[in-house]
Design a protein around this motif. Structure first.
Motif, PDB file in Angstrom:
ATOM      1  N   ALA A 287       0.756  -1.137   0.054  1.00  0.00           N
ATOM      2  CA  ALA A 287       0.035  -0.117  -0.072  1.00  0.00           C
ATOM      3  C   ALA A 287       0.974   1.235   0.150  1.00  0.00           C
ATOM      4  N   ARG A 288       1.875   1.050   0.915  1.00  0.00           N
ATOM      5  CA  ARG A 288       2.564   2.578   1.059  1.00  0.00           C
ATOM      6  C   ARG A 288       3.430   2.707  -0.465  1.00  0.00           C
ATOM      7  N   GLN A 289       4.012   1.566  -0.989  1.00  0.00           N
ATOM      8  CA  GLN A 289       4.608   1.657  -2.226  1.00  0.00           C
ATOM      9  C   GLN A 289       3.711   2.226  -3.265  1.00  0.00           C
ATOM     10  N   SER A 290       2.564   1.992  -3.503  1.00  0.00           N
ATOM     11  CA  SER A 290       1.389   2.269  -4.328  1.00  0.00           C
ATOM     12  C   SER A 290       1.361   3.749  -4.194  1.00  0.00           C
ATOM     13  N   LEU A 291       1.071   4.070  -3.049  1.00  0.00           N
ATOM     14  CA  LEU A 291       0.505   5.566  -2.752  1.00  0.00           C
ATOM     15  C   LEU A 291       1.789   6.551  -3.044  1.00  0.00           C
ATOM     16  N   GLU A 292       3.236   6.018  -2.602  1.00  0.00           N
ATOM     17  CA  GLU A 292       4.145   6.868  -2.871  1.00  0.00           C
ATOM     18  C   GLU A 292       4.530   7.197  -4.319  1.00  0.00           C
ATOM     19  N   GLN A 293       4.325   5.908  -5.003  1.00  0.00           N
ATOM     20  CA  GLN A 293       4.609   6.168  -6.472  1.00  0.00           C
ATOM     21  C   GLN A 293       3.538   7.049  -7.082  1.00  0.00           C
ATOM     22  N   LEU A 294       2.281   7.002  -6.644  1.00  0.00           N
ATOM     23  CA  LEU A 294       1.376   7.940  -7.230  1.00  0.00           C
ATOM     24  C   LEU A 294       1.780   9.469  -6.787  1.00  0.00           C
ATOM     25  N   LEU A 295       2.311   9.695  -5.657  1.00  0.00           N
ATOM     26  CA  LEU A 295       2.517  11.024  -5.225  1.00  0.00           C
ATOM     27  C   LEU A 295       3.624  11.505  -6.072  1.00  0.00           C
ATOM     28  N   GLU A 296       4.503  10.602  -6.312  1.00  0.00           N
ATOM     29  CA  GLU A 296       5.709  11.113  -7.050  1.00  0.00           C
ATOM     30  C   GLU A 296       5.543  11.378  -8.292  1.00  0.00           C
ATOM     31  N   LEU A 297       4.465  10.766  -9.108  1.00  0.00           N
ATOM     32  CA  LEU A 297       4.208  10.827 -10.429  1.00  0.00           C
ATOM     33  C   LEU A 297       3.433  12.243 -10.260  1.00  0.00           C
ATOM     34  N   ALA A 298       2.538  12.431  -9.407  1.00  0.00           N
ATOM     35  CA  ALA A 298       1.684  13.404  -9.199  1.00  0.00           C
ATOM     36  C   ALA A 298       2.561  14.784  -9.167  1.00  0.00           C
ATOM     37  N   LEU A 299       3.805  14.785  -8.366  1.00  0.00           N
ATOM     38  CA  LEU A 299       4.777  15.859  -8.201  1.00  0.00           C
ATOM     39  C   LEU A 299       5.319  16.136  -9.625  1.00  0.00           C
ATOM     40  N   GLU A 300       5.951  15.191 -10.112  1.00  0.00           N
ATOM     41  CA  GLU A 300       6.739  15.246 -11.536  1.00  0.00           C
ATOM     42  C   GLU A 300       5.513  15.943 -12.400  1.00  0.00           C
ATOM     43  N   LYS A 301       4.195  15.673 -12.379  1.00  0.00           N
ATOM     44  CA  LYS A 301       3.409  16.411 -13.231  1.00  0.00           C
ATOM     45  C   LYS A 301       3.054  17.635 -12.909  1.00  0.00           C
ATOM     46  N   ASN A 302       3.426  18.026 -11.618  1.00  0.00           N
ATOM     47  CA  ASN A 302       3.055  19.260 -11.375  1.00  0.00           C
ATOM     48  C   ASN A 302       1.527  19.327 -10.882  1.00  0.00           C
ATOM     49  N   ILE A 303       1.039  18.272 -10.460  1.00  0.00           N
ATOM     50  CA  ILE A 303      -0.367  18.395 -10.060  1.00  0.00           C
ATOM     51  C   ILE A 303      -0.512  18.593  -8.717  1.00  0.00           C
ATOM     52  N   ILE A 304       0.623  18.450  -7.706  1.00  0.00           N
ATOM     53  CA  ILE A 304       0.473  18.611  -6.457  1.00  0.00           C
ATOM     54  C   ILE A 304       1.574  19.506  -5.851  1.00  0.00           C
ATOM     55  N   ASP A 305       1.445  20.248  -4.844  1.00  0.00           N
ATOM     56  CA  ASP A 305       2.675  20.995  -4.672  1.00  0.00           C
ATOM     57  C   ASP A 305       3.641  20.207  -3.395  1.00  0.00           C
ATOM     58  N   ASP A 306       2.884  19.464  -2.742  1.00  0.00           N
ATOM     59  CA  ASP A 306       3.573  18.811  -1.653  1.00  0.00           C
ATOM     60  C   ASP A 306       2.680  17.412  -0.950  1.00  0.00           C
ATOM     61  N   ALA A 307       3.130  16.481  -0.413  1.00  0.00           N
ATOM     62  CA  ALA A 307       2.352  15.565   0.285  1.00  0.00           C
ATOM     63  C   ALA A 307       3.212  14.768   1.261  1.00  0.00           C
ATOM     64  N   VAL A 308       2.376  14.183   2.156  1.00  0.00           N
ATOM     65  CA  VAL A 308       2.728  13.469   3.392  1.00  0.00           C
ATOM     66  C   VAL A 308       2.087  12.121   3.113  1.00  0.00           C
ATOM     67  N   VAL A 309       2.738  11.182   3.472  1.00  0.00           N
ATOM     68  CA  VAL A 309       2.152   9.614   3.732  1.00  0.00           C
ATOM     69  C   VAL A 309       2.056   9.440   5.371  1.00  0.00           C
ATOM     70  N   ALA A 310       1.036   9.176   5.845  1.00  0.00           N
ATOM     71  CA  ALA A 310       1.059   8.760   7.480  1.00  0.00           C
ATOM     72  C   ALA A 310       1.864   7.615   7.595  1.00  0.00           C
ATOM     73  N   GLU A 311       2.648   7.737   8.754  1.00  0.00           N
ATOM     74  CA  GLU A 311       3.519   6.760   9.046  1.00  0.00           C
ATOM     75  C   GLU A 311       2.804   5.427   9.786  1.00  0.00           C
ATOM     76  N   ASN A 312       1.677   5.558  10.292  1.00  0.00           N
ATOM     77  CA  ASN A 312       1.194   4.622  11.080  1.00  0.00           C
ATOM     78  C   ASN A 312      -0.249   4.989  11.270  1.00  0.00           C
ATOM     79  N   GLN A 313      -1.136   3.957  11.783  1.00  0.00           N
ATOM     80  CA  GLN A 313      -2.624   4.228  11.967  1.00  0.00           C
ATOM     81  C   GLN A 313      -2.845   5.529  12.795  1.00  0.00           C
ATOM     82  N   SER A 314      -2.014   5.657  13.778  1.00  0.00           N
ATOM     83  CA  SER A 314      -2.319   6.904  14.627  1.00  0.00           C
ATOM     84  C   SER A 314      -2.114   8.246  14.052  1.00  0.00           C
TER      85      SER A 314
END
Ligand code: FAD
Ligand code: ZN
Length: 474
Positions: free
Chosen positions: A297-324
């Motif tokens: 799950a983490r890999q899929s989400l991080e790859q998505l966000l990297e791609l979005a950064l490359e395409k200038n769709i997002i300014d920045d992003a974080v992925v939650a480290e854990n459930q809390s």
């Protein structure tokens, strides 16, 4: 109290037990709506403990011509579950009918009484390793009966649909006080009109839902949550498209939050640290439910966000480290309605628009609002994945909120709803009509559709016993 009302109270006491028919003392918990916009006066609050008792209550009220307002958790946002101020309506509360009746793991279904609190149902499913996916911020007190009666949405509609899509069968007490038992739990049943779908979303105007059989799903192996800042709403829609193509059905939530909505959270709930909102117009909360593993799950989400950064769709992003951390991010989203309460009443709109047209709708409507009320503030957030915005209009800074509501509500509603109509949207996406939007529905709904709704109401509830004046004019 009229002699006839006194007789009715005696009959209700005989049915439910005197302790469960309330007519004196502080009844505000049943008489005032959640947003405290309206406080009515009930003839009595009846709290039956079984379907048979509900049927007997309905028969007694019908005999005495006393209207019934059915109530679950009373968390509805359109003043549909509270009595008017006539003192003649009986509030029928399902609170005591809160049990999980049966869970069939092989059929992936659960049957519950209508007063079962949503969170208790989620928990019962979880204990058997299964998922009941309906999820909304009121889940600690709203009931399944209320969820079905309003066809509630929430944060996972994108993947699992709204309450309607999760329901396989109902038990209903009709206006004649008869019990219809339709709890088979069948995924296929083409034997005539779909009565279940008629009662779902009817907001207590056609019958009392007393029990339901609902769909369960496998628990995902892992959930992963991301928070992304986007420069514009166009880019939020672009991110949604990218996420859907990369994650497919794994994408279970996609929420958008405008900068001002997040500022309100930051201002009123200082302990909730809101990430990345200072420099971007919108933030997005995306949730991935993965059938494989947390790592995948983490890999899929991080790859998505990297791609979005490359395409200038997002300014920045974080992925939650854990459930809390993930919970904390969701808390921020869920705190927006409460932060609005802290800031002062505002004019709420729960609208849907085709997703592709949302950015244009918002910029068009925002400009119209700014032109007619200088300094007006927009609390814009919602379930972007479903095309559903909570497009709320707040008084200009420093102005009295109540006065703003009193003097501007009609004007603001007319402006927003005309715009919704022009963009092919709906004036109520998930909260319903209740007593609050009856005029608006009459104005905006297709007249042929309204006629058919009236005919259904007349056929099923000819005396106008259930929730009169809600959804449709009396
Ligand atoms: P009530 O408020 O008691 O009743 C709502 C309507 O249903 C009334 O018309 C009532 O007469 C009728 N009704 C209730 N029970 C029955 C029954 N057994 N049979 C027939 N009719 C019945 N809604 C969403 O869709 N999505 C959200 O994300 C969402 N978030 C919310 C967040 C907060 C903080 C709050 C306060 C509300 C939110 N809501 C949301 C609105 C509300 O929670 C839902 O409408 C919920 O489904 C109402 O359930 P309830 O049991 O409280 O119903
Ligand atoms: Zn919502």
């Amino acid at each position: 109290m009229t002699p006839q009302a006194a007789v009715l109270l005696q009959e209700l006491s005989a049915i439910c037990g005197a302790a469960h028919v309330l007519s004196q003392g502080d009844l505000s918990a049943w008489e005032a709506d959640w947003r405290k916009r309206k406080r009515g006066k009930a003839l009595a609050v009846a709290r039956p403990a079984s379907t048979e008792e509900v049927a007997a209550v309905v028969q007694a009220c019908a005999r005495h011509g006393a209207p019934i307002v059915t109530q679950g958790g009373n968390t509805g946002l359109v003043v549909g579950s509270t009595p008017d101020d006539s003192g003649t309506e009986v509030v029928l509360s399902l609170q005591r009918m809160n049990r999980v009746l049966a869970l069939d793991a092989a059929n992936m279904t659960v049957t519950v009484q209508a007063g079962c609190v949503l969170q208790a149902l989620q928990q019962a499913a979880l204990e058997r390793g299964l998922l009941f996916p309906l999820s909304l911020a009121a889940e600690g007190s709203c009931t399944i009966g209320g969820n079905l009666a309003t066809n509630a949405g929430g944060t996972q509609v994108l993947r699992y649909g709204n309450a309607r899509d999760l329901c396989l069968g109902l038990q209903v007490v009709n206006a004649q006080g008869q019990i219809w038992d339709g709890l088979q739990g069948l995924r296929k049943d083409n034997t005539g009109y779909d009565l279940r779908d008629l009662f779902i979303g009817s907001e207590g105007t056609l019958g009392v839902i007393t029990a339901a059989t609902l769909k369960l799903y496998p628990q995902p192996a892992a959930q992963m949550t991301a928070w992304a800042a986007v420069p514009t709403l166009e880019q939020a829609v672009a991110l949604l498209g990218l996420a859907q193509s990369r994650l497919g059905p794994g994408l279970t939530g996609f929420e958008v939050m405008g900068q001002f909505a997040l500022r309100l959270v930051a201002r009123h709930f200082r302990h909730l640290r809101v990430p990345l909102h200072e420099h971007s117009a919108y933030c997005v909360l995306a949730e991935l439910s993965d059938a494989e593993s947390a790592e995948h799950a983490r890999q899929s989400l991080e790859q998505l966000l990297e791609l979005a950064l490359e395409k200038n769709i997002i300014d920045d992003a974080v992925v939650a480290e854990n459930q809390s951390q993930a919970r904390q991010l969701w808390h921020i989203r869920e705190a927006i309605p409460l932060a609005q309460v802290e800031e002062g009443l505002n004019i709420k709109h729960d609208i849907s628009i085709p997703i592709s047209r949302i950015p244009e709708f918002v910029s068009h409507t925002e400009a119209l609002l700014a032109r007619s009320i200088s300094g007006v503030r927009l609390v814009n957030f919602g379930h972007l994945g479903d095309g559903n915005l909570h497009f709320n209009v707040q008084a200009p800074g420093g102005q009295d909120a109540r006065h703003f509501l009193q003097t501007r509500e009609a004007q603001v509603n007319a402006l927003v709803y005309e715009s919704v109509r022009a963009f092919g949207g709906s004036i109520s996406a998930e909260h319903g009509i209740g007593a609050l939007k009856v005029d608006e529905l009459a104005h905006h709904k297709n007249p042929v559709a309204l006629q058919m709704m009236q005919a259904i109401k007349q056929a099923l509830d000819p005396l106008g016993l259930f929730n009169p004046g809600r959804v449709l004019f009396r």
